[in-house]
Design a protein around this motif. Structure first.
Motif, PDB file in Angstrom:
ATOM      1  N   VAL A   1       0.848  -1.202   0.000  1.00 29.58           N
ATOM      2  CA  VAL A   1       0.000   0.000   0.000  1.00 29.58           C
ATOM      3  C   VAL A   1       0.883   1.250   0.000  1.00 29.58           C
ATOM      4  N   LEU A   2       0.538   2.159  -0.892  1.00 32.76           N
ATOM      5  CA  LEU A   2       1.175   3.477  -0.901  1.00 32.76           C
ATOM      6  C   LEU A   2       0.222   4.477  -0.248  1.00 32.76           C
TER       7      LEU A   2
ATOM      8  N   TRP B   1      -3.405  13.603 -10.473  1.00 34.71           N
ATOM      9  CA  TRP B   1      -2.711  12.668  -9.566  1.00 34.71           C
ATOM     10  C   TRP B   1      -3.258  11.253  -9.757  1.00 34.71           C
ATOM     11  N   TYR B   2      -4.583  11.158  -9.749  1.00 32.12           N
ATOM     12  CA  TYR B   2      -5.236   9.846  -9.871  1.00 32.12           C
ATOM     13  C   TYR B   2      -4.746   9.140 -11.140  1.00 32.12           C
ATOM     14  N   ASN B   3      -4.730   9.868 -12.232  1.00 30.26           N
ATOM     15  CA  ASN B   3      -4.323   9.270 -13.512  1.00 30.26           C
ATOM     16  C   ASN B   3      -2.875   8.791 -13.487  1.00 30.26           C
ATOM     17  N   LEU B   4      -2.012   9.535 -12.805  1.00 33.80           N
ATOM     18  CA  LEU B   4      -0.610   9.113 -12.734  1.00 33.80           C
ATOM     19  C   LEU B   4      -0.460   7.834 -11.900  1.00 33.80           C
ATOM     20  N   PHE B   5      -1.206   7.738 -10.800  1.00 35.07           N
ATOM     21  CA  PHE B   5      -1.150   6.505  -9.996  1.00 35.07           C
ATOM     22  C   PHE B   5      -1.676   5.334 -10.823  1.00 35.07           C
TER      23      PHE B   5
ATOM     24  N   LYS C   1      -4.074  -0.231  -8.847  1.00 34.69           N
ATOM     25  CA  LYS C   1      -5.429  -0.603  -9.267  1.00 34.69           C
ATOM     26  C   LYS C   1      -6.505  -0.004  -8.363  1.00 34.69           C
ATOM     27  N   GLN C   2      -6.302  -0.136  -7.068  1.00 36.86           N
ATOM     28  CA  GLN C   2      -7.321   0.405  -6.159  1.00 36.86           C
ATOM     29  C   GLN C   2      -6.794   1.714  -5.590  1.00 36.86           C
ATOM     30  N   ILE C   3      -7.438   2.788  -5.983  1.00 29.55           N
ATOM     31  CA  ILE C   3      -6.964   4.108  -5.544  1.00 29.55           C
ATOM     32  C   ILE C   3      -8.115   4.817  -4.838  1.00 29.55           C
TER      33      ILE C   3
ATOM     34  N   ILE D   1      -5.246  12.789   0.551  1.00 31.26           N
ATOM     35  CA  ILE D   1      -4.567  11.574   0.984  1.00 31.26           C
ATOM     36  C   ILE D   1      -4.924  10.512  -0.048  1.00 31.26           C
ATOM     37  N   PHE D   2      -3.927  10.043  -0.767  1.00 33.67           N
ATOM     38  CA  PHE D   2      -4.129   9.004  -1.775  1.00 33.67           C
ATOM     39  C   PHE D   2      -3.709   7.668  -1.167  1.00 33.67           C
ATOM     40  N   ARG D   3      -4.610   6.695  -1.200  1.00 31.80           N
ATOM     41  CA  ARG D   3      -4.255   5.338  -0.736  1.00 31.80           C
ATOM     42  C   ARG D   3      -4.287   4.439  -1.965  1.00 31.80           C
ATOM     43  N   CYS D   4      -3.138   3.914  -2.354  1.00 35.31           N
ATOM     44  CA  CYS D   4      -3.044   3.184  -3.624  1.00 35.31           C
ATOM     45  C   CYS D   4      -2.529   1.776  -3.390  1.00 35.31           C
TER      46      CYS D   4
END
Ligand SMILES: C[S@@+](CC[C@H](N)C(=O)[O-])C[C@H]1O[C@@H](n2cnc3c(N)ncnc32)[C@H](O)[C@@H]1O
Length: 239
Positions: free
Chosen positions: A133-134, A168-172, A178-180, A234-237
């Motif tokens: 998890v990032l 940001w979402y698109n770069l992740f 997969k799950q962002i 806060i991005f959880r990836c």
């Protein structure tokens, strides 16, 4: 000498140099399953406040990486005074000195924006384990800024660009996450708080140049000026 905003943070030794500080860090981590086997990388660890908290609370293997020598010196002093067995590494987020699938969690607290964002996110993906998890706290552009204001912010903070939430979402996503999930940081969260986690944490260098004080004051000024057009997420990836 021309100092940067990051030089200023390093000289003042600002701990918890991300929105929400240690209080937000604790809240984010409390939602995750972490035990003594969990390996955690704190990228852009700064003076190591978050790393120290994790090592003390979870007793798990922590690696703290930063590119800035002064930051790392202060982080090492913190860990040694607390007798914490943290692995301290000098390196760059864009080219992490770790083999593939090394970590269960990566924390990037107000760091990725200062780097080459695409390269860094690819590196995060590479060194995370399969179910890793990032957790990234990042500056997000809300409304478009005039080119002049954009230049002011990019120049002052030394970031390559300012990204919107969807950028940001698109770069992740592009890097293979997969799950962002995205959570907007609400500044009300720590307003009117007077507890120990909201207290400032400074590890001052000796003989701080007046120019660095001016940079700090400009940061406070810009934060206020653009508060309605910049926020934090806060991005959880997961992979
Ligand atoms: C705003 S500070 C945040 C520090 C820390 N995460 C915290 O919350 O207190 C950004 C940190 O990222 C580090 N940094 C900037 N660019 C970096 C890079 N390319 N590779 C590694 N660290 C970097 C800086 O030296 C600094 O310590």
């Amino acid at each position: 000498m021309n100092y940067t905003y990051l030089d200023c943070l390093a000289s003042f030794g600002v701990g918890g140099a991300h929105p929400g500080g240690l209080k937000l860090t604790k809240r984010i981590l409390s939602r995750e399953y972490i035990d003594q086997e969990t390996s955690i990388l704190d990228v852009g660890c700064g003076t190591g406040q978050t790393s120290a908290y994790i090592a003390e609370k979870y007793r798990c293997p922590v690696t703290s990486l930063d590119s800035n020598t002064t930051m790392l010196l202060k982080a090492k002093q913190r860990f040694s005074s607390l007798q914490l067995p943290i692995n301290v590494v000098q390196g760059s987020a864009e080219s992490l000195p770790f083999i593939d699938r090394s970590f269960d969690f990566i924390l990037s607290e107000s760091v990725t924006s200062f780097t080459n964002v695409s390269s860094t996110i690819m590196e995060f993906k590479r060194v995370l384990k399969t179910n890793g998890v990032l957790l990234a706290i990042e500056m997000v552009l809300e409304d478009s800024l005039s080119q002049e204001d954009l230049n002011t912010m990019v120049d002052f903070y030394g970031v390559s660009q300012l990204l919107t939430q969807s950028e940001w979402y698109n770069l992740f996503h592009k890097a293979g996450f997969k799950q962002i999930t995205v959570e907007r940081y609400k500044s009300e969260f720590d307003e009117n708080e007077n507890d120990i986690d909201s207290a400032s944490d400074f590890l001052l260098s000796e003989n701080i140049d007046d120019q660095l004080l001016e940079i700090f004051e400009k940061h406070v000024h810009l934060t206020k000026k653009y508060s309605d057009r910049l926020s934090f997420c806060i991005f959880r990836c997961c992979i």
